[in-house]
Write a protein that holds these residues in place. Sequence first.
Motif, mmCIF file in Angstrom:
data_model
loop_
_atom_site.group_PDB
_atom_site.id
_atom_site.type_symbol
_atom_site.label_atom_id
_atom_site.label_comp_id
_atom_site.label_asym_id
_atom_site.label_seq_id
_atom_site.Cartn_x
_atom_site.Cartn_y
_atom_site.Cartn_z
ATOM 1 N N GLU A 1 0.810 -1.212 0.000
ATOM 2 C CA GLU A 1 0.000 0.000 0.000
ATOM 3 C C GLU A 1 0.846 1.266 0.000
ATOM 4 O OE1 GLU A 1 -3.372 0.092 -0.289
ATOM 5 O OE2 GLU A 1 -3.119 -2.057 -0.628
ATOM 6 N N THR A 2 2.161 1.112 0.068
ATOM 7 C CA THR A 2 3.059 2.258 0.162
ATOM 8 C C THR A 2 3.570 2.663 -1.211
ATOM 9 O OG1 THR A 2 3.788 1.539 2.364
ATOM 10 C CG2 THR A 2 5.164 3.151 1.212
ATOM 11 N N THR A 3 3.453 3.949 -1.533
ATOM 12 C CA THR A 3 3.998 4.471 -2.782
ATOM 13 C C THR A 3 5.463 4.808 -2.569
ATOM 14 O OG1 THR A 3 1.858 5.401 -3.431
ATOM 15 C CG2 THR A 3 3.802 6.274 -4.535
ATOM 16 N N VAL A 4 6.340 4.099 -3.274
ATOM 17 C CA VAL A 4 7.783 4.290 -3.102
ATOM 18 C C VAL A 4 8.407 5.063 -4.252
ATOM 19 C CG1 VAL A 4 8.021 2.221 -1.674
ATOM 20 C CG2 VAL A 4 8.312 2.054 -4.168
ATOM 21 N N GLY A 5 7.619 5.359 -5.277
ATOM 22 C CA GLY A 5 8.158 6.103 -6.401
ATOM 23 C C GLY A 5 7.058 6.536 -7.358
ATOM 24 N N ALA A 6 7.417 7.409 -8.275
ATOM 25 C CA ALA A 6 6.475 7.885 -9.286
ATOM 26 C C ALA A 6 7.270 8.359 -10.490
ATOM 27 C CB ALA A 6 5.608 9.017 -8.735
ATOM 28 N N ALA A 7 6.645 8.248 -11.667
ATOM 29 C CA ALA A 7 7.318 8.707 -12.880
ATOM 30 C C ALA A 7 6.293 9.016 -13.960
ATOM 31 C CB ALA A 7 8.302 7.663 -13.400
ATOM 32 N N GLN A 8 6.481 10.159 -14.592
ATOM 33 C CA GLN A 8 5.710 10.513 -15.786
ATOM 34 C C GLN A 8 6.573 10.177 -16.990
ATOM 35 O OE1 GLN A 8 2.748 13.976 -16.732
ATOM 36 N NE2 GLN A 8 4.795 14.863 -16.757
ATOM 37 N N LEU A 9 6.187 9.133 -17.716
ATOM 38 C CA LEU A 9 6.941 8.674 -18.864
ATOM 39 C C LEU A 9 6.388 9.317 -20.136
ATOM 40 C CD1 LEU A 9 6.633 6.183 -16.696
ATOM 41 C CD2 LEU A 9 7.805 4.893 -18.469
ATOM 42 N N LEU A 10 7.270 9.852 -20.953
ATOM 43 C CA LEU A 10 6.910 10.367 -22.267
ATOM 44 C C LEU A 10 7.370 9.352 -23.308
ATOM 45 C CD1 LEU A 10 8.001 14.105 -21.894
ATOM 46 C CD2 LEU A 10 5.796 13.061 -21.320
ATOM 47 N N VAL A 11 6.480 9.010 -24.212
ATOM 48 C CA VAL A 11 6.768 7.962 -25.190
ATOM 49 C C VAL A 11 6.694 8.558 -26.591
ATOM 50 C CG1 VAL A 11 6.152 5.670 -26.028
ATOM 51 C CG2 VAL A 11 5.740 6.276 -23.619
ATOM 52 N N ARG A 12 7.763 8.389 -27.346
ATOM 53 C CA ARG A 12 7.837 8.908 -28.713
ATOM 54 C C ARG A 12 7.992 7.738 -29.680
ATOM 55 N NH1 ARG A 12 7.517 13.998 -31.325
ATOM 56 N NH2 ARG A 12 9.033 14.998 -29.940
ATOM 57 N N PRO A 13 7.078 7.587 -30.643
ATOM 58 C CA PRO A 13 7.238 6.502 -31.613
ATOM 59 C C PRO A 13 8.456 6.714 -32.493
ATOM 60 C CG PRO A 13 5.431 7.966 -32.236
ATOM 61 C CD PRO A 13 5.864 8.383 -30.871
ATOM 62 N N LEU A 14 9.146 5.615 -32.815
ATOM 63 C CA LEU A 14 10.319 5.643 -33.679
ATOM 64 C C LEU A 14 10.098 4.703 -34.864
ATOM 65 C CD1 LEU A 14 13.168 5.393 -30.984
ATOM 66 C CD2 LEU A 14 12.402 7.459 -32.163
#
Length: 347
Positions: free
Chosen positions: A51-64
């Motif tokens: 139940e503990t949030t140990v991290g976070a990330a906003q990932l940006l995805v670019r098609p190649l």
Amino acid sequence: MIPAVVPCTDRALWDESVDTFKGHPQQLWGWGETKAMHGWSVDRVLLKDGETTVGAAQLLVRPLPLPFRALVYIPRGPMCSVEDTQAVLNSLADHAAIRHRGVALSIEPDWDRDSAYAGAVAGAGFRETTNTVLIPRTLILDLTRTDDELMAEMSKSTRANIRKAMRSEVEFRKIKNESELEQVLAIYHETAERAGFGIHEDQYYRDIFRNLGDGSPVIGAFDGEQLLAFVWLARSGATAFELYGGVSAEGQKQRVNYGVKWAALQSMREDGCSRYDFNGLLNDGISDFKKQFAKHENMLLGTWEKPLSPFYPAYSKAMPLARRGLQTARRLAKAAAGRARTLLRRG
């Protein structure tokens, strides 16, 4: 511990998580929304240990193009403690490979180069690269310091220019609306043409202003209704990050660019930020101006990538060539636009 990757689709919860981790404004929801309008897709995930949030990330995805498929990029992230870094990065890399079929996971964390984070990043299988988007060499001011302490770090002439600007009749305040934003964009075009750097189309900046809202204040120097200079920021709970700045020819004569920078520092401190990041130092005139505001420099961790595909070696060779080609195309387009503006003025 292998943290679970949990999608987050709630803006309030996401931005609250960014501030809990004292995260960077380029991890805010509104920043991701803007990137999603301009060629990226966005994936916001929380890393959970039970139940503990140990991290976070906003990932940006670019098609190649095939066979590379996609680049997955985390600007000034992820967000986690030193102790959880390696586990968080391993989970994010697995997620990027499976969910997005990325050729690599590229990160540019908001962590100091000489911190304990560096060993954890290398331990997770990441390697440093020169495919840099955000410049790691920068200047970060501690906004918990007093005015006198901040000014003591500046050159004598900088202090004098600030005091002169603040005694003038110029008004320093936040931009109020999109009508005033158009003055900002006009000065930014003028500044870019004078200094010789490329900029986005105007709609990109309008989208930042709308999507980030209060998280993207623009501090302006006004002579009556006329804007003379501005500093445009993105801010999270802890960090103010300079995005753009500009000054008109008249503003240069009055040296209000010193006053507007000082006004921006004070405004961000009043908003509760404890850090002010000048967003990169190069060997150019703009950086020389920034360096007048402190006697030190900061070096962040830089750009690190984890290969996720057998095609990564080919990608790592192709990407620098592609970037140079894109930069050349932008310079040519900018030169053409400058010639067109000159012809229009003459007409």
